[in-house]
Each structure stands twice: as structure tokens, then as C-alpha cells.
Design a protein around this motif. Structure first.
Motif, PDB file in Angstrom:
ATOM      1  N   LYS A 360       0.848  -1.220   0.151  1.00  0.00           N
ATOM      2  CA  LYS A 360      -0.013  -0.198  -0.014  1.00  0.00           C
ATOM      3  C   LYS A 360       0.789   1.413   0.126  1.00  0.00           C
ATOM      4  O   LYS A 360       1.722   1.328   0.537  1.00  0.00           O
ATOM      5  N   ARG A 361       0.605   2.133  -0.536  1.00  0.00           N
ATOM      6  CA  ARG A 361       1.570   3.482  -1.344  1.00  0.00           C
ATOM      7  C   ARG A 361       0.730   4.760  -0.106  1.00  0.00           C
ATOM      8  O   ARG A 361      -0.704   4.863  -0.247  1.00  0.00           O
ATOM      9  N   ALA A 362       1.701   4.923   0.913  1.00  0.00           N
ATOM     10  CA  ALA A 362       0.644   5.801   2.019  1.00  0.00           C
ATOM     11  C   ALA A 362       1.037   7.038   1.031  1.00  0.00           C
ATOM     12  O   ALA A 362       2.350   7.822   0.534  1.00  0.00           O
ATOM     13  N   TYR A 363       0.282   8.460   1.961  1.00  0.00           N
ATOM     14  CA  TYR A 363       0.196   9.985   1.558  1.00  0.00           C
ATOM     15  C   TYR A 363       2.219   9.664   2.686  1.00  0.00           C
ATOM     16  O   TYR A 363       1.766   9.660   3.910  1.00  0.00           O
ATOM     17  N   ASP A 364       3.636  10.465   1.952  1.00  0.00           N
ATOM     18  CA  ASP A 364       4.383  10.480   2.507  1.00  0.00           C
ATOM     19  C   ASP A 364       5.459  11.210   1.928  1.00  0.00           C
ATOM     20  O   ASP A 364       5.789  11.853   0.784  1.00  0.00           O
ATOM     21  N   PRO A 365       4.490  12.748   2.063  1.00  0.00           N
ATOM     22  CA  PRO A 365       5.632  13.277   1.765  1.00  0.00           C
ATOM     23  C   PRO A 365       6.881  13.746   1.737  1.00  0.00           C
ATOM     24  O   PRO A 365       7.527  14.510   0.767  1.00  0.00           O
ATOM     25  N   GLU A 366       7.696  13.325   2.660  1.00  0.00           N
ATOM     26  CA  GLU A 366       9.021  13.209   3.079  1.00  0.00           C
ATOM     27  C   GLU A 366       9.497  12.465   2.171  1.00  0.00           C
ATOM     28  O   GLU A 366      10.720  12.905   1.209  1.00  0.00           O
ATOM     29  N   ARG A 367       8.969  11.350   1.551  1.00  0.00           N
ATOM     30  CA  ARG A 367       9.631  10.665   0.510  1.00  0.00           C
ATOM     31  C   ARG A 367       9.394  11.259  -1.096  1.00  0.00           C
ATOM     32  O   ARG A 367      10.150  11.134  -1.360  1.00  0.00           O
ATOM     33  N   ALA A 368       8.054  11.647  -1.033  1.00  0.00           N
ATOM     34  CA  ALA A 368       7.793  12.538  -1.940  1.00  0.00           C
ATOM     35  C   ALA A 368       9.359  13.957  -1.914  1.00  0.00           C
ATOM     36  O   ALA A 368       9.594  14.183  -2.927  1.00  0.00           O
ATOM     37  N   ARG A 369       9.445  14.855  -1.216  1.00  0.00           N
ATOM     38  CA  ARG A 369      10.243  15.416  -0.969  1.00  0.00           C
ATOM     39  C   ARG A 369      11.446  15.320  -1.541  1.00  0.00           C
ATOM     40  O   ARG A 369      12.337  16.081  -2.589  1.00  0.00           O
ATOM     41  N   PHE A 370      12.022  13.699  -0.988  1.00  0.00           N
ATOM     42  CA  PHE A 370      13.530  12.943  -1.614  1.00  0.00           C
ATOM     43  C   PHE A 370      13.273  12.644  -2.805  1.00  0.00           C
ATOM     44  O   PHE A 370      14.630  13.196  -3.129  1.00  0.00           O
ATOM     45  N   HIS A 371      12.386  12.356  -3.581  1.00  0.00           N
ATOM     46  CA  HIS A 371      12.354  11.837  -4.343  1.00  0.00           C
ATOM     47  C   HIS A 371      12.494  13.334  -5.191  1.00  0.00           C
ATOM     48  O   HIS A 371      12.684  12.840  -7.008  1.00  0.00           O
ATOM     49  N   LEU A 372      11.851  14.067  -5.550  1.00  0.00           N
ATOM     50  CA  LEU A 372      11.724  15.928  -6.242  1.00  0.00           C
ATOM     51  C   LEU A 372      13.236  16.349  -6.371  1.00  0.00           C
ATOM     52  O   LEU A 372      13.188  16.901  -7.192  1.00  0.00           O
ATOM     53  N   LYS A 373      13.681  15.829  -5.174  1.00  0.00           N
ATOM     54  CA  LYS A 373      15.359  16.190  -4.978  1.00  0.00           C
ATOM     55  C   LYS A 373      15.973  15.287  -5.702  1.00  0.00           C
ATOM     56  O   LYS A 373      16.847  15.991  -6.647  1.00  0.00           O
ATOM     57  N   LYS A 374      16.011  14.600  -6.386  1.00  0.00           N
ATOM     58  CA  LYS A 374      16.374  13.578  -7.315  1.00  0.00           C
ATOM     59  C   LYS A 374      15.812  14.299  -8.424  1.00  0.00           C
ATOM     60  O   LYS A 374      17.104  13.686  -9.391  1.00  0.00           O
ATOM     61  N   ALA A 375      15.375  14.393  -8.735  1.00  0.00           N
ATOM     62  CA  ALA A 375      14.846  14.760  -9.821  1.00  0.00           C
ATOM     63  C   ALA A 375      15.018  15.427  -9.976  1.00  0.00           C
ATOM     64  O   ALA A 375      14.859  16.303 -11.397  1.00  0.00           O
ATOM     65  N   ASN A 376      15.391  16.691 -10.102  1.00  0.00           N
ATOM     66  CA  ASN A 376      15.724  18.109  -9.948  1.00  0.00           C
ATOM     67  C   ASN A 376      15.093  18.731 -10.442  1.00  0.00           C
ATOM     68  O   ASN A 376      14.960  19.595 -11.701  1.00  0.00           O
ATOM     69  N   VAL A 377      13.941  18.652  -9.974  1.00  0.00           N
ATOM     70  CA  VAL A 377      12.568  19.519 -10.709  1.00  0.00           C
ATOM     71  C   VAL A 377      12.812  21.114 -10.495  1.00  0.00           C
ATOM     72  O   VAL A 377      12.405  21.795 -11.242  1.00  0.00           O
ATOM     73  N   GLY A 378      13.043  21.530  -9.452  1.00  0.00           N
ATOM     74  CA  GLY A 378      13.144  22.835  -8.749  1.00  0.00           C
ATOM     75  C   GLY A 378      12.150  23.090  -8.750  1.00  0.00           C
ATOM     76  O   GLY A 378      10.700  22.383  -8.137  1.00  0.00           O
ATOM     77  N   SER A 379      12.013  24.341  -8.973  1.00  0.00           N
ATOM     78  CA  SER A 379      10.202  25.453  -8.782  1.00  0.00           C
ATOM     79  C   SER A 379       9.697  25.869  -9.798  1.00  0.00           C
ATOM     80  O   SER A 379       8.549  26.601  -9.931  1.00  0.00           O
ATOM     81  N   ALA A 380      10.156  24.485 -11.078  1.00  0.00           N
ATOM     82  CA  ALA A 380       9.612  25.668 -11.960  1.00  0.00           C
ATOM     83  C   ALA A 380       7.891  25.127 -12.057  1.00  0.00           C
ATOM     84  O   ALA A 380       7.336  24.340 -11.349  1.00  0.00           O
ATOM     85  N   ARG A 381       7.206  25.586 -12.711  1.00  0.00           N
ATOM     86  CA  ARG A 381       5.439  25.536 -13.038  1.00  0.00           C
ATOM     87  C   ARG A 381       5.427  23.772 -13.450  1.00  0.00           C
ATOM     88  O   ARG A 381       5.979  24.257 -14.873  1.00  0.00           O
ATOM     89  N   ILE A 382       4.274  23.188 -13.004  1.00  0.00           N
ATOM     90  CA  ILE A 382       3.941  22.026 -14.107  1.00  0.00           C
ATOM     91  C   ILE A 382       2.878  22.122 -13.985  1.00  0.00           C
ATOM     92  O   ILE A 382       2.265  21.813 -13.349  1.00  0.00           O
ATOM     93  N   PRO A 383       2.213  22.619 -14.997  1.00  0.00           N
ATOM     94  CA  PRO A 383       1.164  22.132 -15.670  1.00  0.00           C
ATOM     95  C   PRO A 383       0.463  21.126 -15.290  1.00  0.00           C
ATOM     96  O   PRO A 383       0.775  20.002 -15.790  1.00  0.00           O
TER      97      PRO A 383
END
Length: 539
Positions: A360-383
Motif C-alpha cells: 500500500k502506498r501511503a501519503y508520504d510528503p517527506e518521501r515525495a520531497r526526497f524523490h523530487l530532489k533526486k528528479a531535480n524539478v526545482g521550482s519550475a511550474r508544472i501544468p
């Protein structure tokens, strides 16, 4: 014991028929009491029998009448060609005008329709015996050539059939005798009768190229069709099902705005409306003369992140977005409980092949933050592209946007109008929402939406192992082995595909209490889109 049997036992079959016929002619309870008392019956007993007769009559389908029905969509791309049907409005209209070889019942089991029987010895070669006495709306008798044409055209790329991915497994379809058609598959598939009960495989006349007249064998004939506006159908007096349909006429329209649909129902302009928002349920129930009809099913709205373009090409971004779904909050706050929590794979818990062991995939903002950092998305707007026509997608996107802000993700929710959403935005947007109607089998769903070359594979996810398992599972007659294959495939989608599926949604319809005969078929609302031949108007 049903009310009809009880009435027979109380007064006898002949008297029972006389009472019910009197009610059909418009007799009142007082009229029935006078009839019974005139026969020497005591008043107390007569009152009880009159009540039983009235109850039995209320459950008896009544012929006649006209209803107006509103679906949630209408577009200039509305079609009467079964091969091109792609939304709930098309499906509902299709079941008014056409029949399939089979039809799916409330347990999604295939039942005989235009084929009175279907048999196979190896799940590869199937023989369909056609029902005798069936005629098209123009009087032409149903022949094997009509079935051969209707099914073979899906394999022709020029047809642009929405079911081509399903039809590609058919090796040949041919007339094999009077009133008989044989379909041979490339590999065995025990689900073929289920597939042939789906909307795209409705049977049309041999050689049809112009579908504007809607000539089928179905319960209604086409009187008027204005794509994007409305259609009107009238009873087919030569329908092969005895006594059906019950209604004389149906006017079918699309109203994309949910509030306008509910207002149209409660003002008396409509008798049945699809896709009621949970927030309007109590309003409908609280209005005298109106009711709610809910069907829990495998329908879902999914966040699609294309893996061939945009941020979805990075698997860390995809995983981060899945971790930002607060599923329980969405179930309570958006669906108001009219949904079941999902787990980023498309098989719902009511399905016999659902794999409960998928992590089961839980709501996990800290894990999301970790993967976003790895993805190097930054603050760019994503439609994130949404539309009210993809059920709850606007609300889901807004919840995601808020969750994203907490971890530094800049999501821009772009709400698009319903008209043109499926043709212009769905499958084309790098990040956006779709909506998948329930499918009758795991194989159908996987084949149409997750097979590497499927036209509706929204995220362009390609996995050779998944494709191999899909083909192997079709041919597997050992239920335990097939169950394990489907479990493995659910895990692959959950782990790798570019789709996030937070909820399985109930379809909620509203209707006047005078409309009878609705029962749930878990292909979706409006009785699995087959309401037309099954409903009637109470007196």
C-alpha cells in the motif's frame, strides 16, 4: 414468494390476472375493493388483497411513456459507429440501437444475446450460434455476414477502432454454417465472450460505411441524432426480446455542468441524470419524488504522467507524485465516501483477481520531497491538466497542488472545458488527468490501457515482461496460475507505470421515483449504460 405468486394464492390465477389488468387500465384501490366486495368478499380480506395487488402492479413493468435523460458529456465527436465509441454517452446510445453477440449481467458474466449459444473446446476456436428471427431496424434479417463484418472491421487500421488492441488477438472470423460464426484466436483466451459483450463489439449490418441512421437490431430505432446536442429514439416494435423495451421514446442529451444536470432533474425537465456529485446527493434525496441510484465499480480518474516527454520521463518525479496522494482525505472530502481507496493499479477490490498483497502506498510528503530532489524539478511550474468531465479530477488536482506546495513543488492546475477534452487534452498533456470507465475483465483493462502498443496507454509505459504475462494469462486455464500472473502485473503497474490511481469511484445517478427497473451493473452508471431497454415509468 413474490407478490405475484402471493396474489395467485390468495384469489386464484384468473382473479389475479383480472385485478392486475384492472390496475393497468387505471383502476384505483377503491375500484379493487368494489370488485372484490362485489364477489362477496369480506371488507378486511378485500383490503389486504387490494394492497397485495397494488404492490404487485407496482413491480410490473408498464409499457408506454417518454423520458428525458442527461449524460455528463456531449461533443461534436459523438458517434453512432460502435468501433469509435469512447465515452459514456456513446455507450448509452449504442445500447439503445444495437446488440452484441453477448451481454454482461450484474456479475459481469457474459449472457447470450444475438448469439443464443457460444462454445469452445480449447478457448482458441469459438463457435457462436446466432439467434433466429432477429431483424435489423430496416427489416433485414440478421445473418452470419453481419457478424463477420462487424468483428473483422476492428482489425483494419483504417477503421480506427477503439477496440483494435482487443481485436488484434483474433486470427479469423468466418461464417461456418447457416446461422453460425466461428472465431479463431491467435492464442487461447477464455474471456472472448466477455470481450464480445463490450460496447465497441456491437453488431452492425454487413458493409455499413455510413452510421448516421443507426441501423441495428437494438430495442430502439433512431429518430434524431445531432452530435453534441441530443438524440431521440423510439421503440423498435420488432425487437427480439419479448415485451421489451417498455418505453415509447427516449430523448438523450449531454449536460456537461453537474449543477445544471441536477437542477434539470429537480425542476422536472429530466427523468434520469448521470454523474451526480456526492455533494448533491442529499439534495436529491431530500426532494420528494426523486431518488439516488449508486453503483460501486472499478471506475477511476487517474493522474497520467507521460514517460516519453516532460517531467514524467524521470521515474523519481512519478514516484513523488504518487506519494503526494492523500487518498483517505480524497475519499472523505472529495467523494464524500462514495469511493474505495485505490493503490496506483487499476484492479478494484471487488474483482476476483484483485491482489490485496500489493504494498500500500501511503501519503508520504517527506518521501515525495526526497524523490523530487533526486528528479531535480526545482521550482519550475508544472501544468496539471484537468476537466470536470474526468470525474473529481479538478478537486484531486487542487489537493495535489496544496500537498506539492508543502514540499516545494509548483503545480499549476489548468482546468479545461468538458467539450473537446478527450480529443484535445487527454493522452496529449505531459501531466494531466484521465478517467477510465469500468472494464468487464482484467484482460480487457490491461490490454486497452497498459499493453505497450495500446492506443489508450496514456503514460506510454512500455514493459516487455508485462506484455508477455498478458498473453500468457489469457491462455492460462489454471485459475491459481492466472491469479498469480495478474497479481504480478498489478505490482508492475503500481511500481513502474506513469499513472497514479487514488480512488475507485462509485457512479451516482439521480432519477424521478416514477422511473423503475434500474439495477446495478458494475460497468458504470445508468445501469452499465444499458438502462434504455430495462426501465419503465410507473403510473
Amino acid at each position: 414468494m413474490n407478490k405475484h405468486s402471493k396474489l395467485n394464492n390468495l384469489v386464484g390465477p384468473r382473479e389475479s390476472v383480472e385485478l392486475l389488468e384492472a390496475l393497468q387500465r387505471g383502476a384505483t384501490r377503491r375500484d379493487l375493493l368494489a370488485m372484490l366486495a362485489g364477489g362477496g368478499m369480506q371488507l378486511g380480506l378485500a383490503a389486504g388483497i387490494a394492497g397485495t395487488a397494488l404492490s404487485a402492479h407496482a413491480q410490473t413493468p408498464r409499457r408506454g411513456g417518454r423520458i428525458r435523460v442527461a449524460a455528463a458529456t456531449a461533443a461534436i465527436s459523438d458517434t453512432l459507429d460502435p468501433a469509435k465509441m469512447a465515452n459514456q454517452t456513446d455507450y448509452s446510445r449504442g445500447t439503445m440501437l444495437y446488440n452484441g453477440l453477448t451481454a454482461l449481467d450484474g456479475s459481469l458474466t457474459p449472457q447470450p444475446a444475438l448469439a443464443e449459444s457460444f462454445t469452445t473446446k480449447d478457448a482458441k476456436t469459438w463457435v457462436f450460434k446466432l439467434r433466429k428471427g432477429v431483424v435489423f431496424h430496416d427489416g433485414k434479417p440478421l445473418q452470419p455476414a453481419d457478424v463477420v463484418f462487424s468483428i473483422a472491421r476492428h482489425k483494419d487500421a483504417a477503421t480506427a477502432s477503439k477496440a483494435k488492441a482487443l481485436a488484434d488477438q483474433i486470427d479469423s472470423v468466418k461464417a461456418s454454417g447457416p446461422g453460425e460464426v466461428t472465431i479463431t484466436l491467435q492464442q487461447p483466451n477464455a474471456d472472448l465472450p466477455v470481450i464480445l459483450g463490450t460496447f465497441n463489439f456491437l453488431i452492425v449490418k454487413d458493409g455499413t460505411t455510413d452510421f448516421s441512421a443507426g441501423i441495428g437490431t437494438g430495442p430502439f430505432k433512431l429518430k434524431e441524432f445531432k452530435p453534441g446536442v441530443r438524440s431521440i429514439v423510439v421503440r423498435n416494435p420488432d425487437y427480439w426480446k419479448p415485451g421489451q423495451p417498455y418505453l415509447d421514446e427516449i430523448e438523450f442529451v449531454g449536460i456537461s455542468d453537474e449543477g445544471a444536470r441536477v437542477n434539470a432533474l429537480l425542476s422536472g425537465d429530466m427523468d434520469l441524470v448521470a454523474a451526480v456529485n456526492p455533494r448533491a446527493v442529499e439534495r436529491v434525496r431530500g426532494t420528494p419524488g426523486y431518488a439516488i441510484f449508486a453503483t460501486q465499480s472499478g471506475q477511476y480518474s487517474d493522474l497520467i504522467m507521460r514517460k516519453d516527454v516532460g517531467p514524467g520521463a524521470n521515474p523519481d518525479f512519478v514516484l513523488a507524485m504518487k506519494c503526494l496522494f492523500d487518498r483517505e482525505q480524497m475519499r472523505k472530502a472529495i467523494a464524500l465516501g462514495h469511493a474505495v481507496v485505490a493503490n496506483d493499479q487499476p484492479i478494484d477490490p471487488s474483482n476476483r483477481f484483485y491482489f490485496a498483497g500489493c504494498p500500500k502506498r501511503a501519503y508520504d510528503p517527506e518521501r515525495a520531497r526526497f524523490h523530487l530532489k533526486k528528479a531535480n524539478v526545482g521550482s519550475a511550474r508544472i501544468p496539471v491538466v484537468t476537466s470536470p468531465v474526468a470525474m473529481y479530477s479538478v478537486e484531486m488536482a487542487l489537493v495535489l497542488q496544496q500537498a506539492g506546495q508543502r514540499v516545494g513543488l509548483n503545480l499549476e492546475v489548468k482546468r479545461m472545458p468538458a467539450d473537446g477534452y478527450w480529443s484535445n487534452h487527454w493522452l496529449n498533456s505531459p501531466v494531466g488527468f484521465g478517467n477510465v470507465n469500468p472494464r468487464p475483465s482484467v484482460d480487457t483493462l490491461f490490454t486497452q490501457f497498459f499493453k505497450s502498443d495500446a492506443a489508450w496507454n496514456g503514460s506510454r509505459w512500455k514493459n516487455p515482461k508485462f506484455d508477455q504475462l498478458l498473453l500468457a494469462a489469457r491462455a492460462e486455464t489454471d485459475l491459481a496460475k492466472r491469479t498469480q500472473m495478474y497479481a504480478d502485473m498489478q505490482v508492475l503497474i503500481h511500481d513502474e507505470a506513469g499513472v497514479g490511481i487514488p480512488l475507485f469511484l462509485a457512479s451516482i445517478d439521480g432519477h424521478t421515483t416514477k422511473l423503475k427497473g434500474l439495477r446495478p451493473i458494475p460497468l458504470g452508471g445508468l445501469m452499465g449504460y444499458s438502462f434504455a431497454e430495462n426501465v419503465w415509468l410507473d403510473a
